[in-house]
Design a protein around this motif. Structure first.
Motif, PDB file in Angstrom:
ATOM      1  N   ILE A 174      69.579  57.297 -55.856  1.00  0.00           N
ATOM      2  CA  ILE A 174      70.155  56.252 -55.486  1.00  0.00           C
ATOM      3  C   ILE A 174      69.331  55.006 -56.432  1.00  0.00           C
ATOM      4  CG2 ILE A 174      69.792  53.982 -53.583  1.00  0.00           C
ATOM      5  CD1 ILE A 174      70.540  55.920 -51.845  1.00  0.00           C
ATOM      6  N   ALA A 175      68.393  55.254 -57.220  1.00  0.00           N
ATOM      7  CA  ALA A 175      67.909  54.250 -57.576  1.00  0.00           C
ATOM      8  C   ALA A 175      68.002  54.190 -59.036  1.00  0.00           C
ATOM      9  CB  ALA A 175      65.920  55.464 -57.927  1.00  0.00           C
ATOM     10  N   SER A 231      70.345  51.115 -60.983  1.00  0.00           N
ATOM     11  CA  SER A 231      69.474  50.709 -62.281  1.00  0.00           C
ATOM     12  C   SER A 231      71.053  50.625 -63.061  1.00  0.00           C
ATOM     13  CB  SER A 231      68.814  51.922 -62.448  1.00  0.00           C
ATOM     14  OG  SER A 231      69.879  52.927 -63.066  1.00  0.00           O
ATOM     15  N   TRP A 232      72.203  50.908 -62.509  1.00  0.00           N
ATOM     16  CA  TRP A 232      73.261  50.592 -63.386  1.00  0.00           C
ATOM     17  C   TRP A 232      74.461  48.897 -63.092  1.00  0.00           C
ATOM     18  CZ3 TRP A 232      75.866  56.068 -62.058  1.00  0.00           C
ATOM     19  CH2 TRP A 232      74.825  57.125 -62.430  1.00  0.00           C
ATOM     20  N   THR A 233      74.157  48.443 -61.792  1.00  0.00           N
ATOM     21  CA  THR A 233      74.391  47.663 -61.849  1.00  0.00           C
ATOM     22  C   THR A 233      75.800  47.375 -61.864  1.00  0.00           C
ATOM     23  OG1 THR A 233      73.245  46.267 -63.053  1.00  0.00           O
ATOM     24  CG2 THR A 233      72.328  46.029 -62.100  1.00  0.00           C
ATOM     25  N   TRP A 284      77.875  64.467 -57.558  1.00  0.00           N
ATOM     26  CA  TRP A 284      78.470  62.691 -57.678  1.00  0.00           C
ATOM     27  C   TRP A 284      77.658  62.200 -58.789  1.00  0.00           C
ATOM     28  CZ3 TRP A 284      81.594  62.728 -53.621  1.00  0.00           C
ATOM     29  CH2 TRP A 284      81.374  63.502 -53.114  1.00  0.00           C
ATOM     30  N   ILE A 285      76.777  62.056 -58.751  1.00  0.00           N
ATOM     31  CA  ILE A 285      75.697  61.614 -60.791  1.00  0.00           C
ATOM     32  C   ILE A 285      76.298  61.759 -61.730  1.00  0.00           C
ATOM     33  CG2 ILE A 285      73.846  61.512 -61.246  1.00  0.00           C
ATOM     34  CD1 ILE A 285      74.175  58.764 -59.177  1.00  0.00           C
ATOM     35  N   LEU A 301      66.367  64.289 -54.096  1.00  0.00           N
ATOM     36  CA  LEU A 301      66.904  63.753 -55.090  1.00  0.00           C
ATOM     37  C   LEU A 301      67.704  62.890 -55.070  1.00  0.00           C
ATOM     38  CD1 LEU A 301      68.411  67.823 -54.966  1.00  0.00           C
ATOM     39  CD2 LEU A 301      67.197  66.395 -56.811  1.00  0.00           C
ATOM     40  N   ARG A 302      68.258  62.637 -52.920  1.00  0.00           N
ATOM     41  CA  ARG A 302      69.289  61.509 -52.833  1.00  0.00           C
ATOM     42  C   ARG A 302      68.094  60.148 -53.432  1.00  0.00           C
ATOM     43  NH1 ARG A 302      73.444  59.733 -49.575  1.00  0.00           N
ATOM     44  NH2 ARG A 302      74.333  61.575 -49.936  1.00  0.00           N
ATOM     45  N   GLY A 303      67.122  60.039 -52.982  1.00  0.00           N
ATOM     46  CA  GLY A 303      66.036  58.947 -53.406  1.00  0.00           C
ATOM     47  C   GLY A 303      66.891  58.618 -55.130  1.00  0.00           C
TER      48      GLY A 303
END
Lengths: 174, 174
Positions: free
Chosen positions: A105-106, A110-112, A57-58, A100-102
């Motif tokens: 998501i952070a 942060s990308w807003t 995903w990321i 990893l999920r935490g």
């Protein structure tokens, strides 16, 4: 329902705690039972989710946001988790997934992301052009699909034990 | 896998916390979205589980254990929860479910069921003779079936949002 970070992130955030509440400390057969050859147990499902946090995903979202010359995603290996999870305990995988999920998501927060970013495109190796919005919606639906799969695989361990009630429990024959 | 209290009770115990981890505090559309007319939302599923704690599993187990002249179960009303849940919040239902389930498991444990009790029979209004062992296995599989259903119903709220990925997410078309 369209994907927005405000609606989608709360689901992504809840998956680690949901899996822990469901699985941590259960007797072994619930965790290792599957639906037959080449199918996922609950353990396999968690391993697959861990692998997705690292490689799916990321990294794909970053590729889209970069809008470089190469916007084509690496193919996702749906069985890499077998290798990576070998020798680990379920609790180790649950901890790894939560961490990893935490982090992911952070980073996502942060990308807003706004409408402009969500409409940017990448190229899926078999599906063709896809937007960041679709990728993130898929991340959410994929979590829920695996939660459904874990529940179904576990239920099936009692397919015979329920006797005639099997007729009333469609999950046992899906 | 055959039903034993040692294997089955740990699953029953985990359902309230699992549902809370998944659902508490989510944006409304995840909780109220369903799969079309006459289908259950996540909220409806929790209401249905609450109703089952009151009228289904334990009352039927008691009827079997009593081995009286009438061993025929009352039919279970699969839509009673609509009336009973009206006006309640999801959090109220989750709290109610956790309390009722906790009481029911304490009672179940206090019975210290052995092979003899698990083999006792009752009569299901449409399925005919069933054992206590089958009833308790069904309680477990029913929990897992509803967890799978909640996950599927939620995933389907993003059926269109995922775009071409729908082809890779069978949960969206079940």
């Amino acid at each position: 329902m369209d994907f927005t970070p405000a609606d989608g992130i709360p689901v992504l955030e809840r998956t680690p705690a949901t899996l822990r509440a469901l699985l941590a400390g259960l007797p072994g057969p619930w965790v290792t039972g599957n639906e037959g050859p080449e199918t996922f147990s609950a353990f396999d499902n968690v391993g697959h989710l861990v692998h997705g946090e690292r490689t799916d995903w990321i990294p794909r979202a970053k590729l889209i946001l970069a809008q470089g010359t190469n916007r084509r995603f690496e193919p996702f290996d749906r069985f890499a988790h077998v290798r990576e999870s070998a020798g680990k305990s379920l609790i180790e995988l649950l901890d790894e997934f939560a961490r990893l999920r935490g982090d992911n998501i952070a980073l996502l927060r942060s990308w807003t992301l706004g409408e402009r970013e969500l409409a940017l495109q990448g190229e899926h190796p078999t599906l063709g052009p896809v937007t960041l919005r679709q990728l993130l919606a898929t991340w959410v639906a994929h979590d829920l699909g695996h939660l459904a799969q874990i529940s179904r695989v576990m239920a099936k361990q009692y397919r015979d034990a329920v006797g005639p009630w099997r007729a009333f429990l469609p999950v046992l024959d899906r």
